[in-house]
Write a protein that holds these residues in place. Structure first.
Motif, short mmCIF file in Angstrom:
data_model
loop_
_atom_site.label_atom_id
_atom_site.label_comp_id
_atom_site.label_asym_id
_atom_site.label_seq_id
_atom_site.Cartn_x
_atom_site.Cartn_y
_atom_site.Cartn_z
N ARG A 56 0.87 -1.17 0.00
CA ARG A 56 0.00 0.00 0.00
C ARG A 56 0.91 1.23 0.00
O ARG A 56 2.05 1.15 0.46
CB ARG A 56 -0.95 0.01 1.19
N PRO A 57 0.44 2.35 -0.52
CA PRO A 57 1.28 3.55 -0.49
C PRO A 57 1.68 3.90 0.94
O PRO A 57 0.88 3.79 1.87
CB PRO A 57 0.37 4.62 -1.09
N ALA A 76 5.56 4.93 -3.02
CA ALA A 76 4.93 6.23 -3.26
C ALA A 76 3.64 6.07 -4.06
O ALA A 76 2.70 6.85 -3.87
CB ALA A 76 5.89 7.16 -4.00
N ALA A 77 3.60 5.07 -4.94
CA ALA A 77 2.39 4.85 -5.74
C ALA A 77 2.40 3.44 -6.32
O ALA A 77 3.45 2.92 -6.69
CB ALA A 77 2.30 5.88 -6.86
N ASP A 123 -2.53 4.22 -9.32
CA ASP A 123 -2.43 5.46 -8.54
C ASP A 123 -1.89 6.58 -9.42
O ASP A 123 -1.16 6.33 -10.38
CB ASP A 123 -1.49 5.29 -7.35
N PRO A 124 -2.20 7.84 -9.08
CA PRO A 124 -1.59 8.96 -9.81
C PRO A 124 -0.07 8.93 -9.65
O PRO A 124 0.44 8.57 -8.58
CB PRO A 124 -2.17 10.20 -9.14
N VAL A 125 0.66 9.28 -10.70
CA VAL A 125 2.11 9.39 -10.61
C VAL A 125 2.43 10.53 -9.65
O VAL A 125 1.87 11.63 -9.78
CB VAL A 125 2.73 9.64 -12.00
N PRO A 126 3.29 10.30 -8.66
CA PRO A 126 3.61 11.36 -7.69
C PRO A 126 4.19 12.61 -8.36
O PRO A 126 4.91 12.52 -9.36
CB PRO A 126 4.67 10.71 -6.78
N ALA A 185 -1.04 8.04 -14.56
CA ALA A 185 -1.23 7.00 -13.54
C ALA A 185 -0.12 5.97 -13.69
O ALA A 185 0.42 5.74 -14.78
CB ALA A 185 -2.59 6.33 -13.72
N VAL A 186 0.22 5.34 -12.57
CA VAL A 186 1.24 4.29 -12.59
C VAL A 186 0.68 3.11 -13.37
O VAL A 186 -0.40 2.61 -13.06
CB VAL A 186 1.62 3.87 -11.15
#
Length: 142
Positions: free
Chosen positions: A54-55, A81-82, A86-89, A99-100
């Motif tokens: 999990r992040p 981090a992701a 998930d959105p790319v940091p 998104a990753v």
């Protein structure tokens, strides 16, 4: 009778150790990339696998082998981090995706000035993640 019991005990202990080695990994932290969370010499107990990712969690991952470094498969401790989807940091502006992508993960060290991570190398293969840190053991203070 006692010899048979002793032999059975040894076999049972060996089986238990083997089982633990398949499920867990003990890694010694090297370098300053995870300061202040982890210090060089600290140890982390890692549950093998990626089911608990999990992040924000700490993981141990392997670098792809690099003949120039002279190492076959060094391990690193980083923070997730992701995950896929998930959105790319924002700390990774050079990643074109928003998104990753599936099968990839963003890994960052807590100490950006001393960390070699997704900021320099892009997204890592999810398959490179060996497992999730479940316990941290502080190195003895001298």
């Amino acid at each position: 009778m006692i010899a048979a019991l002793a032999a059975a005990t040894v076999v049972a202990l060996a089986a238990a150790v083997l089982s633990l080695r398949r499920s867990y990994l003990l890694v010694t932290v090297e370098g300053a990339s995870m300061l202040p969370t982890l210090r060089p010499g600290d140890r982390v107990l890692v549950r093998r696998g990626t089911a608990a990712l999990r992040p924000g969690c700490l993981v141990v991952a392997g670098w792809p082998p690099d003949p120039a470094r002279g190492d076959g498969d060094p391990l690193m401790v980083k923070r997730v981090a992701a995950l896929p989807g998930d959105p790319v940091p924002a700390t990774l502006p050079e990643i074109a995706d928003t998104a990753v992508p599936a099968g990839r993960v963003a890994l960052l060290g807590d100490n950006p000035a001393a960390s070699s991570d997704s900021r320099q190398h892009g997204l890592f293969a999810l398959a490179d993640v060996r497992g999730v840190v479940v316990r941290h053991f502080t190195a003895a203070q001298g």
